[in-house]
Scaffold this motif. Structure first.
Motif, PDB file in Angstrom:
ATOM      1  N   ILE A 169     -57.021  -3.754   8.790  1.00  0.00           N
ATOM      2  CA  ILE A 169     -56.138  -3.117   9.771  1.00  0.00           C
ATOM      3  C   ILE A 169     -55.947  -1.653   9.421  1.00  0.00           C
ATOM      4  O   ILE A 169     -56.037  -1.256   8.261  1.00  0.00           O
ATOM      5  N   SER A 170     -55.692  -0.848  10.440  1.00  0.00           N
ATOM      6  CA  SER A 170     -55.643   0.605  10.265  1.00  0.00           C
ATOM      7  C   SER A 170     -54.247   1.113   9.932  1.00  0.00           C
ATOM      8  O   SER A 170     -54.080   2.267   9.526  1.00  0.00           O
ATOM      9  N   LYS A 171     -53.229   0.280  10.103  1.00  0.00           N
ATOM     10  CA  LYS A 171     -51.844   0.710   9.878  1.00  0.00           C
ATOM     11  C   LYS A 171     -50.968  -0.520   9.713  1.00  0.00           C
ATOM     12  O   LYS A 171     -51.435  -1.653   9.848  1.00  0.00           O
ATOM     13  N   SER A 172     -49.697  -0.299   9.429  1.00  0.00           N
ATOM     14  CA  SER A 172     -48.749  -1.410   9.363  1.00  0.00           C
ATOM     15  C   SER A 172     -48.233  -1.726  10.766  1.00  0.00           C
ATOM     16  O   SER A 172     -48.218  -0.862  11.651  1.00  0.00           O
ATOM     17  N   PHE A 173     -47.833  -2.979  10.960  1.00  0.00           N
ATOM     18  CA  PHE A 173     -47.286  -3.418  12.243  1.00  0.00           C
ATOM     19  C   PHE A 173     -46.002  -4.191  11.991  1.00  0.00           C
ATOM     20  O   PHE A 173     -45.854  -4.866  10.969  1.00  0.00           O
ATOM     21  N   SER A 174     -45.071  -4.092  12.912  1.00  0.00           N
ATOM     22  CA  SER A 174     -43.822  -4.853  12.783  1.00  0.00           C
ATOM     23  C   SER A 174     -44.087  -6.333  13.028  1.00  0.00           C
ATOM     24  O   SER A 174     -45.073  -6.713  13.667  1.00  0.00           O
ATOM     25  N   ALA A 175     -43.181  -7.169  12.531  1.00  0.00           N
ATOM     26  CA  ALA A 175     -43.324  -8.612  12.710  1.00  0.00           C
ATOM     27  C   ALA A 175     -43.292  -8.993  14.187  1.00  0.00           C
ATOM     28  O   ALA A 175     -44.014  -9.895  14.623  1.00  0.00           O
ATOM     29  N   SER A 176     -42.472  -8.296  14.976  1.00  0.00           N
ATOM     30  CA  SER A 176     -42.386  -8.630  16.405  1.00  0.00           C
ATOM     31  C   SER A 176     -43.672  -8.286  17.139  1.00  0.00           C
ATOM     32  O   SER A 176     -44.073  -8.992  18.066  1.00  0.00           O
ATOM     33  N   VAL A 177     -44.336  -7.200  16.739  1.00  0.00           N
ATOM     34  CA  VAL A 177     -45.620  -6.850  17.358  1.00  0.00           C
ATOM     35  C   VAL A 177     -46.656  -7.931  17.024  1.00  0.00           C
ATOM     36  O   VAL A 177     -47.419  -8.377  17.892  1.00  0.00           O
ATOM     37  N   ALA A 178     -46.678  -8.356  15.758  1.00  0.00           N
ATOM     38  CA  ALA A 178     -47.626  -9.408  15.361  1.00  0.00           C
ATOM     39  C   ALA A 178     -47.318 -10.715  16.087  1.00  0.00           C
ATOM     40  O   ALA A 178     -48.227 -11.429  16.530  1.00  0.00           O
ATOM     41  N   ARG A 179     -46.043 -11.022  16.237  1.00  0.00           N
ATOM     42  CA  ARG A 179     -45.649 -12.236  16.964  1.00  0.00           C
ATOM     43  C   ARG A 179     -46.058 -12.126  18.431  1.00  0.00           C
ATOM     44  O   ARG A 179     -46.600 -13.077  19.003  1.00  0.00           O
ATOM     45  N   PHE A 180     -45.805 -10.985  19.039  1.00  0.00           N
ATOM     46  CA  PHE A 180     -46.183 -10.745  20.433  1.00  0.00           C
ATOM     47  C   PHE A 180     -47.688 -10.896  20.611  1.00  0.00           C
ATOM     48  O   PHE A 180     -48.164 -11.512  21.580  1.00  0.00           O
ATOM     49  N   PHE A 181     -48.455 -10.351  19.661  1.00  0.00           N
ATOM     50  CA  PHE A 181     -49.915 -10.477  19.712  1.00  0.00           C
ATOM     51  C   PHE A 181     -50.334 -11.942  19.720  1.00  0.00           C
ATOM     52  O   PHE A 181     -51.168 -12.362  20.520  1.00  0.00           O
TER      53      PHE A 181
END
Length: 494
Positions: free
Chosen positions: A310-322
């Motif tokens: 991955i190119s950057k960090s992501f929030s837990a909600s973004v990962a959940r949404f994905f």
């Protein structure tokens, strides 16, 4: 007030029948749901997170509809041997031996990691979270019952379920659509299986070898229960001999869930579960996740960005949404580009929701908000179809932008319905969190510690062990504990 479940008919894809079926609870207004939990011998992996997330959404939606849900998700802390087999070493005992610690230290460490990880993804806790070791007595009693019915046999202190004897009156393979004759034809005798009458038979109790750390006394030997048995025992104890929903990953359908059905049928004479649900697998960049190839990511690495995939960090909600943009029965390909696209979509959704407070209402509505609301329910009623629900949520984003641009209008009653419905499905059902309302401290901490972990790795690579130890010790003094493992370095906050 009429509960919502009376006006919303849910259809569930039942793995047992291979069809969508209308949900008809055994007891009106109540749902009993059991989901196979983790074996706590390592950090929870992302595929596990996806499976548990699918059933977290099911739990959330059933509760929203007004059902009283008893959700049982177990912790396997003994009896799960390597390669899901009846031979080999207990996964937890092996980890304890390699790290020279007590097995229950392994269990505690990774149970805490499991809970911490799921908390970051905003999971609701289950109603009951029983452990295998907490139900040894009940497992021994159910083995006695199966033996009394002539469907198991004892050999050298171990007890095996007799699949061929069971198959004379019942159907082994009913869930996975396999038949015993094919299984016999396709199975070769393995070394160490000589105790069994047939290779298809599975262990209910295993006699512990002298070196086996985890053992309990039983009428047959000092040993430990078979892996499949715990779920039959705990689901029966807390949900009854027959309950509504049993969930788990697709990989558990055979042999684990097949064996559960056989054990319950042998004891109670009827099928234990009305609806079997299976979540599909998670792959990465089009390939199976594997530590050996580096095509792999731990949940915590999503938050720190400390992973080459991955190119950057992501929030837990973004990962959940994905993850929720794919249906739970579909294979999900975890990619950097997919996460980046989901982050843009998630931000657009949240910006629209946050702008609702500034919406100006009119006398009339030009939008059919009630019809849109029903579509949201229809999506979830159709086998918990989160991607279709999310598509309808973006229809609402379009409505909001049209109202702001004055190309459409909305009255105060419809605006209230729009706001309430968005809140229900975004927060209560999908379990997302509004990043403008949630403190970013956790993500900032993860990013900062991730940077220090990388600096420490560089120091160790350069044989600057003084600097490496200094980073570790000063973080520990600040209440941040680093844990080095073969999967990399993780951290916990004390």
């Amino acid at each position: 007030m009429t509960p919502l479940y009376q006006t919303n008919q849910i259809k569930i894809y039942n793995s047992l029948s291979g069809e969508k079926e209308i949900l008809k609870p055994i007891n009106e207004g109540h749902i009993g749901m059991y989901v196979c939990g983790p074996t706590v011998y390592s950090n929870v992996h992302l595929g596990n997170v996806r499976t548990f997330m699918s059933f977290d959404v099911v739990f959330r939606y059933l509760k929203h509809l007004g059902y009283k849900v008893r959700y049982v998700r177990n912790i396997t802390d003994a009896g799960h041997l390597e390669n899901d087999a009846d031979q080999g070493e207990d996964r937890i005992a092996k980890k304890a031996r390699l790290e020279q610690i007590e097995p229950m230290e392994v269990v505690q460490r990774y149970t805490v990691d499991f809970h911490n990880t799921l908390n970051k993804f905003n999971f609701l806790p289950p109603s009951i979270e029983p452990t295998a070791t907490g139900h040894i007595i009940e497992q021994i009693e159910i083995i006695k019952s199966i033996l009394e019915k002539g469907l198991a046999y004892v050999v050298n202190g171990s007890v095996y379920f007799d699949v061929l004897e069971y198959n004379k009156s019942k159907k082994y393979g009913i869930l996975s659509k396999r038949n015993v004759e094919d299984l016999i034809h396709n199975t070769r005798e393995l070394d160490g299986q000589s105790d069994k009458k047939n290779p298809q038979d599975f262990a209910l109790w295993k006699k512990a070898e002298p070196q086996h750390i985890m053992r309990w006394p039983s009428p047959w030997s000092d040993g430990f229960p078979g892996w499949h048995l715990e779920c039959t025992v705990m689901s029966t104890k807390y949900l009854g001999e027959q309950f509504d929903i049993h969930g788990g990953g697709m990989d558990l359908k055979f042999p684990h869930h097949e064996c559960e059905i056989a054990q319950a049928e042998a004891c109670n004479g009827h099928s234990p579960v009305n609806y079997w649900m299976h979540a599909n697998m998670l792959i990465m960049n089009g390939k199976k996740m594997a530590k050996s190839t580096g095509n792999y990511i731990l949940p915590n690495e999503i938050f720190t960005g400390d992973n080459k995939n991955i190119s950057k960090s992501f929030s837990a909600s973004v990962a959940r949404f994905f993850m929720l943009q794919a249906h739970y029965r579909s294979i999900l390909d975890f990619t950097n580009s997919g996460l980046l696209a989901s982050e843009k979509g998630f931000n657009r959704l949240m910006e629209a929701v946050n702008s609702l407070k500034d919406i100006k209402t009119g006398q009339n509505s030009t939008l059919d908000i009630k019809s849109w609301q029903q579509k949201c329910y229809d999506a979830m009623n159709d086998d918990f179809n989160t991607p279709i629900l999310i598509a309808h949520l973006f229809d609402a984003v379009k409505f909001i932008n049209q109202i702001k641009e004055t190309t459409e209008s909305i009255n105060s009653d419809d605006l209230n319905i729009l706001q309430q419905t968005l809140h229900i499905f975004i927060y209560d059902v999908l379990g997302l969190q509004n990043i403008s309302e949630v403190s970013n401290d956790s993500d900032k901490l993860s990013g900062a510690v991730g940077l220090l972990i990388r600096l420490r790795q560089e120091a160790r690579a350069n044989k600057d062990f003084a600097m490496s130890d200094k980073i570790r010790d000063e973080l520990a003094a600040a209440g941040i504990q680093l844990q080095d493992g073969k999967d990399g370095t993780t951290f916990s906050v004390n």
